[in-house]
Design a protein around this motif. Structure first.
Motif, mmCIF file in Angstrom:
data_model
loop_
_atom_site.group_PDB
_atom_site.id
_atom_site.type_symbol
_atom_site.label_atom_id
_atom_site.label_comp_id
_atom_site.label_asym_id
_atom_site.label_seq_id
_atom_site.Cartn_x
_atom_site.Cartn_y
_atom_site.Cartn_z
ATOM 1 N N GLN A 122 1.568 -15.832 0.201
ATOM 2 C CA GLN A 122 1.636 -14.767 0.652
ATOM 3 C C GLN A 122 2.404 -13.708 0.626
ATOM 4 O O GLN A 122 1.919 -12.494 0.630
ATOM 5 N N ARG A 123 3.302 -13.773 0.084
ATOM 6 C CA ARG A 123 3.533 -12.702 -0.342
ATOM 7 C C ARG A 123 3.224 -12.158 -0.815
ATOM 8 O O ARG A 123 3.828 -10.435 -1.779
ATOM 9 N N LEU A 124 3.046 -12.895 -2.255
ATOM 10 C CA LEU A 124 2.469 -12.331 -3.282
ATOM 11 C C LEU A 124 1.083 -11.605 -3.109
ATOM 12 O O LEU A 124 0.760 -10.374 -3.331
ATOM 13 N N LEU A 125 0.399 -12.116 -2.414
ATOM 14 C CA LEU A 125 -0.433 -11.385 -1.724
ATOM 15 C C LEU A 125 -0.629 -10.246 -1.082
ATOM 16 O O LEU A 125 -1.025 -9.240 -1.715
ATOM 17 N N VAL A 126 0.559 -9.618 0.026
ATOM 18 C CA VAL A 126 0.816 -8.369 0.731
ATOM 19 C C VAL A 126 1.232 -7.943 -0.647
ATOM 20 O O VAL A 126 0.735 -6.838 -0.730
ATOM 21 N N GLU A 127 2.054 -7.633 -1.662
ATOM 22 C CA GLU A 127 2.282 -7.540 -2.408
ATOM 23 C C GLU A 127 1.244 -6.604 -3.704
ATOM 24 O O GLU A 127 0.964 -5.703 -3.696
ATOM 25 N N ASP A 128 -0.015 -7.447 -4.055
ATOM 26 C CA ASP A 128 -1.121 -7.109 -4.580
ATOM 27 C C ASP A 128 -1.831 -6.396 -3.574
ATOM 28 O O ASP A 128 -2.685 -5.307 -4.122
ATOM 29 N N ALA A 129 -2.236 -6.135 -1.898
ATOM 30 C CA ALA A 129 -2.240 -5.362 -1.217
ATOM 31 C C ALA A 129 -2.528 -3.881 -1.324
ATOM 32 O O ALA A 129 -3.034 -3.748 -1.747
ATOM 33 N N GLU A 130 -0.679 -3.944 -1.067
ATOM 34 C CA GLU A 130 0.112 -2.635 -1.365
ATOM 35 C C GLU A 130 -0.186 -2.501 -2.399
ATOM 36 O O GLU A 130 -0.229 -1.096 -2.603
ATOM 37 N N ILE A 131 -0.240 -2.748 -3.728
ATOM 38 C CA ILE A 131 -0.259 -2.020 -5.299
ATOM 39 C C ILE A 131 -1.898 -1.689 -5.037
ATOM 40 O O ILE A 131 -1.941 -0.226 -5.408
ATOM 41 N N MET A 132 -3.115 -2.477 -4.565
ATOM 42 C CA MET A 132 -4.243 -2.114 -4.828
ATOM 43 C C MET A 132 -4.563 -1.117 -3.660
ATOM 44 O O MET A 132 -5.033 0.084 -3.849
ATOM 45 N N ASN A 133 -4.038 -0.394 -2.796
ATOM 46 C CA ASN A 133 -3.562 0.764 -1.820
ATOM 47 C C ASN A 133 -3.053 1.427 -2.251
ATOM 48 O O ASN A 133 -3.274 2.795 -2.617
#
Length: 139
Positions: A122-133
């Motif tokens: 979950q933490r990795l998914l949130v980090e990935d989404a933040e990077i994409m943003n």
């Protein structure tokens, strides 16, 4: 573009911001259509400080990194006041691509998938989404 002119094939509510219109020009135009409303009213109702909004209007503060939720909040305030505008106009005015539409079904599906992941994923998914943003905001 006057209030009764629009791009062929679009409604006035979908009409793009005037070519080259930055956030200050967009806000000025929309406020002029909101009878009796002021910058202070917009700031209060959209959750932006008056000082920040005034700096955007006077072009003394950059606008490219304004939080997406703030832009959407201003759209909703104008709509509440009976002024036709779209999120796309606001995102164009700050030089960013407008996010795609969000529907409840897609969000529910994403949340369901997220909740099925182990905590570290979950933490990795949130980090990935933040990077994409951040990447999208920088382009």
């Amino acid at each position: 573009m006057t209030s009764d002119q629009h791009t062929p094939g679009t409604s006035n509510a979908e009409a793009p911001a005037a070519a080259g219109e930055d956030l200050a020009a967009l806000l000025e135009r929309l406020l002029s259509q909101a009878e009796g409303k002021t910058q202070k009213d917009l700031a209060t109702e959209s959750g932006v400080t008056y000082q920040t909004l005034n700096a955007w209007m006077n072009r003394t503060r950059g606008t490219s990194r304004i939080d997406s939720d703030r832009l959407r909040a201003m759209v909703e305030v104008f709509r509440k006041w009976g002024v036709q505008t779209t999120p796309r106009e606001f995102f164009n005015a700050v030089g960013r691509p407008a996010p795609g539409p969000s529907d409840a079904e897609r969000e529910a599906r994403l949340l369901k998938l997220y909740r099925q992941l182990p905590e570290d994923r979950q933490r990795l998914l949130v980090e990935d989404a933040e990077i994409m943003n951040r990447i999208l905001s920088a382009s």
